[in-house]
Each structure stands twice: as C-alpha cells, then as structure tokens.
Design a protein around this motif. Structure first.
Motif: not given
Length: 191
Positions: A38-39, A34-35, A51-54, A31
């Motif tokens: 998330d940029d 991923a956070a 991208w995006p990356y989860g 987590e």
C-alpha cells in the motif's frame, strides 16, 4: 478469495540466512503483503504488481502464483514479513529463471534485498538446477541496481518493460550464468 482456493505449497523448504528466513507464503500473510504494497513508491518499481493493491490481490497471488518459486522474506529474529523474493521461468525459455524481489519501505537500506536475492539465486542454481538467472530493473531504481551488482550479475542490455502500475518504462537487463556464479562462490565473493 474464491471458495475452495488455498495457498500453493511454494518452495519445498525454508532458507535461513544470517538475518532472514525465506519461507513459503501463507494465506495469513495476505494482510501484511497488502499493507507493505500500500505504497506507490514500492509498487511503481515492480513490473507485475497492480496499483492499488489490496488484500484480495494478495490472497489471489498467494493461492495461484503459477510455476514460480516464491519466498516470503521474514526477519529471522522476529518472524516479521518484510518483502517477497522469487524466481519464475525465464522469458528466454530454456533452463533459465527471472529473479524478482521487493522489500517494504520501512525496511529499506538494511541490505535485506541483497541477502534475500543471494539466497534465491543459490536456490535457483542448486535446488532448481537453473543454468542462468536474469533480472531487470527500472533505470530510475538505483537501489535495485546496487542489489543486482552485489549479486554478481552482468549488464546485458537496456530496453522497455511493461508494468501494471506504471505502464511502459525504461529498464536495464542483467544476467548471471551458472559458471560465473560458481566462480564467485569459489572466490568467496558476495554471491
């Protein structure tokens, strides 16, 4: 994450620097990874991050990063994960490795990337017995270029690289061999 997947063992030990602790990635890091990723400003500078990356991307990476040596870059004082640094088998083959690193944006401009890269380079030449370490960065990534120079790499050329998030981009390539690394260490230089 698929049933039966579990995190890889990662590097055999943690590395402690003056301000950081580099340790193996754990599944409970997913987590946070991923956070931090998330940029797009972070991800667009990286070659192998989509991208995006989860969270699922992070879990997949933690459970299977192949034959790479990957470290979670954490603040020594708090244990907070701020980025990732590692080495993977070199593109040129032989006994070489490619260095990769990234730091989450809110931790930029504090020298963490350089400190983590120094530790990974030392690990590569000592524990992994590498003869050469290479690194590439996008030509527009001045911050990464500063890290590369501070670590003692020499410019070896420019060209294009394929990235997952940004497509084909212009890059500069650098290398550091074992003898240069030894000399820098003996002189008390930065690496």
């Amino acid at each position: 994450m698929s049933e039966g997947s579990r995190p890889r063992a990662g590097p055999p030990r943690a590395i402690v620097t003056p301000r950081l602790r580099l340790r193996p990635l754990r599944l409970d890091d997913a987590e946070t990874l991923a956070a931090l990723l998330d940029d797009f400003e972070v991800v667009r500078m990286l070659a192998r991050v989509p991208w995006p990356y989860g969270v699922a991307d992070a879990e997949s990476f933690i459970c299977d990063y192949g034959d790479e040596t990957v470290f979670a870059v954490c603040l020594k004082a708090s244990g907070e994960l701020v980025g990732v640094c590692g080495l993977h088998p070199g593109r040129r083959g032989g006994n070489a490795g490619d260095l990769g690193y990234w730091i989450g944006r809110r931790h930029w401009n504090q020298g963490y990337a350089t400190e983590a890269a120094h530790a990974a380079i030392d690990y590569g030449f000592t524990a992994l017995g590498l003869d050469e370490i290479t690194v590439s960065c996008r030509v527009i990534n001045e911050a990464s270029r500063r890290v590369v120079w501070k670590c003692g790499f020499r410019f070896s050329g420019s060209g294009m690289i394929d990235t997952l998030a940004s497509g084909r981009v212009a890059a500069e390539h650098f290398s550091l061999d074992r003898s240069c690394w030894r000399s820098l260490k003996a002189w008390g230089g930065t690496p």
